[in-house]
Scaffold this motif. Sequence first.
Motif, short mmCIF file in Angstrom:
data_model
loop_
_atom_site.label_atom_id
_atom_site.label_comp_id
_atom_site.label_asym_id
_atom_site.label_seq_id
_atom_site.Cartn_x
_atom_site.Cartn_y
_atom_site.Cartn_z
N THR A 1 -7.81 -11.51 -14.20
CA THR A 1 -7.86 -12.19 -12.90
C THR A 1 -6.68 -11.80 -12.01
N THR A 2 -5.73 -11.08 -12.56
CA THR A 2 -4.58 -10.62 -11.78
C THR A 2 -4.35 -9.15 -12.05
N GLY A 3 -3.59 -8.52 -11.18
CA GLY A 3 -3.29 -7.11 -11.34
C GLY A 3 -4.00 -6.27 -10.30
N ILE A 4 -3.55 -5.02 -10.17
CA ILE A 4 -4.14 -4.10 -9.20
C ILE A 4 -5.61 -3.86 -9.51
N GLY A 5 -5.94 -3.69 -10.79
CA GLY A 5 -7.33 -3.46 -11.17
C GLY A 5 -8.23 -4.63 -10.80
N ALA A 6 -7.77 -5.85 -11.08
CA ALA A 6 -8.55 -7.04 -10.73
C ALA A 6 -8.71 -7.17 -9.22
N LEU A 7 -7.66 -6.85 -8.47
CA LEU A 7 -7.73 -6.95 -7.01
C LEU A 7 -8.69 -5.91 -6.45
N ILE A 8 -8.75 -4.73 -7.08
CA ILE A 8 -9.71 -3.70 -6.65
C ILE A 8 -11.14 -4.21 -6.83
N ILE A 9 -11.42 -4.80 -7.99
CA ILE A 9 -12.76 -5.33 -8.26
C ILE A 9 -13.11 -6.45 -7.28
N GLN A 10 -12.17 -7.36 -7.05
CA GLN A 10 -12.43 -8.48 -6.13
C GLN A 10 -12.69 -7.97 -4.71
N SER A 11 -11.88 -7.01 -4.26
CA SER A 11 -12.06 -6.47 -2.91
C SER A 11 -13.39 -5.75 -2.77
N THR A 12 -13.82 -5.07 -3.82
CA THR A 12 -15.10 -4.36 -3.79
C THR A 12 -16.26 -5.34 -3.68
N TYR A 13 -16.23 -6.39 -4.50
CA TYR A 13 -17.31 -7.38 -4.48
C TYR A 13 -17.36 -8.15 -3.15
N ASN A 14 -16.21 -8.32 -2.52
CA ASN A 14 -16.14 -9.04 -1.25
C ASN A 14 -16.35 -8.13 -0.03
N PHE A 15 -16.60 -6.84 -0.27
CA PHE A 15 -16.77 -5.86 0.80
C PHE A 15 -15.56 -5.86 1.74
N SER B 1 -13.03 -3.75 2.52
CA SER B 1 -12.61 -2.37 2.32
C SER B 1 -11.15 -2.15 2.69
N ALA B 2 -10.66 -2.86 3.68
CA ALA B 2 -9.26 -2.70 4.07
C ALA B 2 -8.33 -3.13 2.93
N MET B 3 -8.65 -4.25 2.30
CA MET B 3 -7.86 -4.72 1.16
C MET B 3 -8.01 -3.76 -0.02
N LEU B 4 -9.20 -3.22 -0.19
CA LEU B 4 -9.43 -2.26 -1.27
C LEU B 4 -8.55 -1.03 -1.09
N TYR B 5 -8.53 -0.47 0.12
CA TYR B 5 -7.72 0.72 0.39
C TYR B 5 -6.23 0.39 0.26
N ALA B 6 -5.83 -0.76 0.74
CA ALA B 6 -4.43 -1.16 0.65
C ALA B 6 -4.00 -1.31 -0.81
N THR B 7 -4.88 -1.89 -1.62
CA THR B 7 -4.57 -2.06 -3.05
C THR B 7 -4.43 -0.72 -3.75
N VAL B 8 -5.34 0.20 -3.43
CA VAL B 8 -5.27 1.53 -4.02
C VAL B 8 -3.98 2.23 -3.61
N LEU B 9 -3.57 2.08 -2.36
CA LEU B 9 -2.34 2.72 -1.88
C LEU B 9 -1.11 2.15 -2.58
N VAL B 10 -1.09 0.83 -2.81
CA VAL B 10 0.04 0.21 -3.50
C VAL B 10 0.12 0.72 -4.94
N SER C 1 -1.07 3.53 -6.07
CA SER C 1 -0.69 4.94 -6.00
C SER C 1 0.80 5.11 -5.71
N ALA C 2 1.34 4.26 -4.83
CA ALA C 2 2.76 4.33 -4.50
C ALA C 2 3.63 4.05 -5.72
N PHE C 3 3.21 3.04 -6.53
CA PHE C 3 3.96 2.76 -7.75
C PHE C 3 3.90 3.93 -8.71
N SER C 4 2.72 4.54 -8.84
CA SER C 4 2.56 5.69 -9.72
C SER C 4 3.45 6.85 -9.29
#
Length: 276
Positions: free
Chosen positions: A223-237, A239-248, A250-253
């Motif tokens: 229920t927490t974490g970048i992966g969980a936030l990606i899933i939640q953003s996808t289900y909620n459509f 997309s801005a939050m999805l892209y922002a989550t992916v960027l965060v 990626s920045a950590f990586s």
Amino acid sequence: MTSVDLAIDPGLAAAEEAHRISRRRLQWRRRLLPAAGILFALALWAGIVWLFKVPVFVAPSPQLVAYTLWTKIDILLENLLPTAIEALAGFTLGNLAAILIATVFVHKKALEEAFFPVVVVVNTIPVVAKAPILVLLLGNGMEPKIAIAALICFFPTLVNMVRGLESVNPQAMELMRVLSASNREVFFKLRLRNSLPFLFSALKIAASTSVIGAIVGEWIGSTTGIGALIIQSTYNFDSAMLYATVLVGSAFSVLFFVTIVAVEQLVVRWQPANAH
């Protein structure tokens, strides 16, 4: 070259100045070209979204993603923390296990011949197939995510470490034998030092893959974490939050990778001819 030499020979001074200018230009080139490439990609992205009137739920504009990053940075960082912990713990455990097992394999060739094929078979199992099994075995906390991150780091480090420990200079090994060096001395003074460039090559790969492993683990059940936030953003459509989550994520990586590169530059000041 001293200032006296440059004063005596004006030609040397001119060559030295030309070399400094050339090196400065090269440094600026290495900085400006990536920046120009990023700006071009962002402009192309924004242009495509505007030109084709792409719906926001399909692909947001760069401006909207930047706005989401700014306004929801607290949520993004809050979810980055568990992913970072899982990735760092998995990175540490997976690489330590790989180094220890590589050391055993180098000294006990029978064990390497017996168990290396098992390691290869386990590595061929897709991480998305390993994840549910580990969740069933370890529960739904951080443990399975750490285990997935460790497993995804393990194989590249094992292969590189075995190669580094075994690819010592034959003349150096013969010299150690002539000097009656013990196995411990051969390992720490010759094998380990020779393996460091190979090890850091694997660690740079693991810096990125450990984050991927943690995120994949969160997709399975969290229920927490970048992966969980990606899933939640996808289900909620969203997309801005999805892209922002992916960027965060990626920045950590990238930050993790750059940290390993910096440590490598401090520790490894040589490169064997056959290291890649």
